[in-house]
Design an enzyme around this catalytic site. Structure first.
Site, PDB file in Angstrom:
ATOM      1  N   MET A  40      82.558  69.905 -11.874  1.00  0.00           N
ATOM      2  CA  MET A  40      82.309  70.616 -13.170  1.00  0.00           C
ATOM      3  C   MET A  40      81.689  72.104 -12.882  1.00  0.00           C
ATOM      4  O   MET A  40      81.161  72.682 -13.718  1.00  0.00           O
ATOM      5  CB  MET A  40      81.717  70.010 -14.282  1.00  0.00           C
ATOM      6  CG  MET A  40      82.527  68.706 -14.754  1.00  0.00           C
ATOM      7  SD  MET A  40      82.101  68.406 -16.711  1.00  0.00           S
ATOM      8  CE  MET A  40      80.269  68.017 -16.478  1.00  0.00           C
ATOM      9  N   HIS A  47      77.368  68.912  -3.998  1.00  0.00           N
ATOM     10  CA  HIS A  47      78.779  68.998  -3.877  1.00  0.00           C
ATOM     11  C   HIS A  47      78.992  69.163  -2.586  1.00  0.00           C
ATOM     12  O   HIS A  47      80.125  68.854  -1.973  1.00  0.00           O
ATOM     13  CB  HIS A  47      78.949  70.074  -5.186  1.00  0.00           C
ATOM     14  CG  HIS A  47      78.771  69.661  -6.307  1.00  0.00           C
ATOM     15  ND1 HIS A  47      77.847  70.358  -7.239  1.00  0.00           N
ATOM     16  CD2 HIS A  47      79.349  68.707  -7.321  1.00  0.00           C
ATOM     17  CE1 HIS A  47      77.809  69.975  -8.341  1.00  0.00           C
ATOM     18  NE2 HIS A  47      78.929  69.030  -8.255  1.00  0.00           N
ATOM     19  N   GLU A 160      77.033  59.088  -5.481  1.00  0.00           N
ATOM     20  CA  GLU A 160      76.700  57.904  -6.178  1.00  0.00           C
ATOM     21  C   GLU A 160      75.563  57.989  -7.316  1.00  0.00           C
ATOM     22  O   GLU A 160      75.089  57.201  -7.701  1.00  0.00           O
ATOM     23  CB  GLU A 160      76.087  56.925  -5.031  1.00  0.00           C
ATOM     24  CG  GLU A 160      77.270  56.446  -4.288  1.00  0.00           C
ATOM     25  CD  GLU A 160      76.766  55.361  -3.111  1.00  0.00           C
ATOM     26  OE1 GLU A 160      75.547  55.230  -3.029  1.00  0.00           O
ATOM     27  OE2 GLU A 160      77.668  54.571  -2.623  1.00  0.00           O
ATOM     28  N   ASP A 162      76.117  59.300  -9.906  1.00  0.00           N
ATOM     29  CA  ASP A 162      76.964  58.908 -11.111  1.00  0.00           C
ATOM     30  C   ASP A 162      77.725  57.382 -10.721  1.00  0.00           C
ATOM     31  O   ASP A 162      79.021  57.240 -10.714  1.00  0.00           O
ATOM     32  CB  ASP A 162      77.878  59.729 -11.666  1.00  0.00           C
ATOM     33  CG  ASP A 162      77.325  61.225 -12.050  1.00  0.00           C
ATOM     34  OD1 ASP A 162      76.828  61.243 -13.122  1.00  0.00           O
ATOM     35  OD2 ASP A 162      77.319  62.122 -11.404  1.00  0.00           O
TER      36      ASP A 162
END
Length: 292
Positions: A40, A47, A160, A162
């Site tokens: 997002m 990321h 991980e 989330d």
């Protein structure tokens, strides 16, 4: 498609799905694999670590940047979510100009009013995040399924941090017979061990430093769980945050890694994980740690 030049180096960046689909068809061969990192935006080193792994394991890597409205049950949270597309593209370009970026508008993905599909997750959605964010995981699964259908990746990479979301995505893929290998990747942390998150950018320097308490609580819980029950460990974590008025503990739960059901009595044959959600003033942060 539009090109973004960083230091006069062109990248493949798409804002429409038809052009992206055509381009991916043009570079696919029988043996080629495509890696996919859905984000997002507001990119951080966590990321980028997913992108690096994808580049190591695949012929091509696609990164999506899309703030998905259907997974926000709090519209204020959606409104204040950081949007930093230009900076994100610079970060990706610094890593590799070979990465393909998909940064669509809402209409390009939802083709009308955004709405969530309903999924059966076998109860995975009823724990932790699902209790406090109604409809959240239907929104997550809706956008991930749409993106998988557009990109058709061989491998997809998720952090991980989330962990519940990771299990939800795996369940959605299995139940819909999607041909994608979903990979969970280790949590990337700040120097003070705070789990990297796009929301960290909303913290003041003081708040960010003090938020190390979240990881410290998880480490303490892991140590205590060796010789104590889940109930005793949970009470200890609750008391830890009660002593700190700048923090509000939303939940702490020790759960079975597979079913995500709360641990009521320890079983030596099961893997357990601690999950936590904390407000640092008004910023909501989550984290998790394996207890085995």
């Amino acid at each position: 498609m539009f090109a973004y030049y960083f230091n006069k180096i062109p990248m493949h960046i798409f804002d429409g799905k038809a052009a992206l689909i055509d381009y991916l068809k043009s570079i696919k061969t029988n043996n080629s694999s495509i890696g996919f990192v859905p984000t997002m935006g507001a990119l951080h080193l966590g990321h980028l670590s997913l992108m690096q792994l994808s580049m190591q394991e695949n012929v091509a890597t696609v990164v999506s940047i899309f703030v998905n409205p259907t997974q926000f049950n709090n519209q204020d949270d959606l409104a204040k979510y950081p949007r930093t597309l230009k900076e994100d593209i610079k970060k990706i370009a610094n890593l590799s100009t070979e990465i393909i970026v998909f940064a669509p508008a809402i209409d390009a993905v939802y083709e009308g009013k955004p709405s969530s599909q309903f999924f059966d997750f076998d109860g995975l959605e009823n724990q932790m995040e699902g209790k406090f964010r109604p409809g959240h995981f239907n929104g997550v699964a809706t956008i991930v399924k749409k993106l998988f259908e557009i990109v058709e990746p061989t491998n997809a990479y998720f952090g991980e941090k989330d962990f519940q979301q990771l299990q939800i995505v795996k369940k959605m893929v299995a139940k819909n017979n999607l041909k994608v290998n979903v990979k969970g990747c280790p949590i990337y942390r700040e120097p003070n061990k705070l789990a990297m998150s796009s929301r960290n950018a909303l913290l003041s320097p003081k708040e960010k430093q003090e938020a190390s308490l979240i990881y410290e609580a998880l480490i303490g819980a892991k140590e205590k769980f060796k010789i104590n029950s889940s109930k005793i460990v949970t009470e200890w974590v609750q008391k830890t945050f009660e002593k700190n008025p700048d923090f509000k503990l939303e939940y702490f739960q020790i759960a079975d890694e597979t079913t995500l059901l709360p641990c009521l009595r320890k079983n030596k044959n099961k893997k357990y994980r601690a999950f936590i959600a904390v407000f640092v003033n008004k910023i909501r942060l989550i984290d998790t740690i394996s207890l085995n």
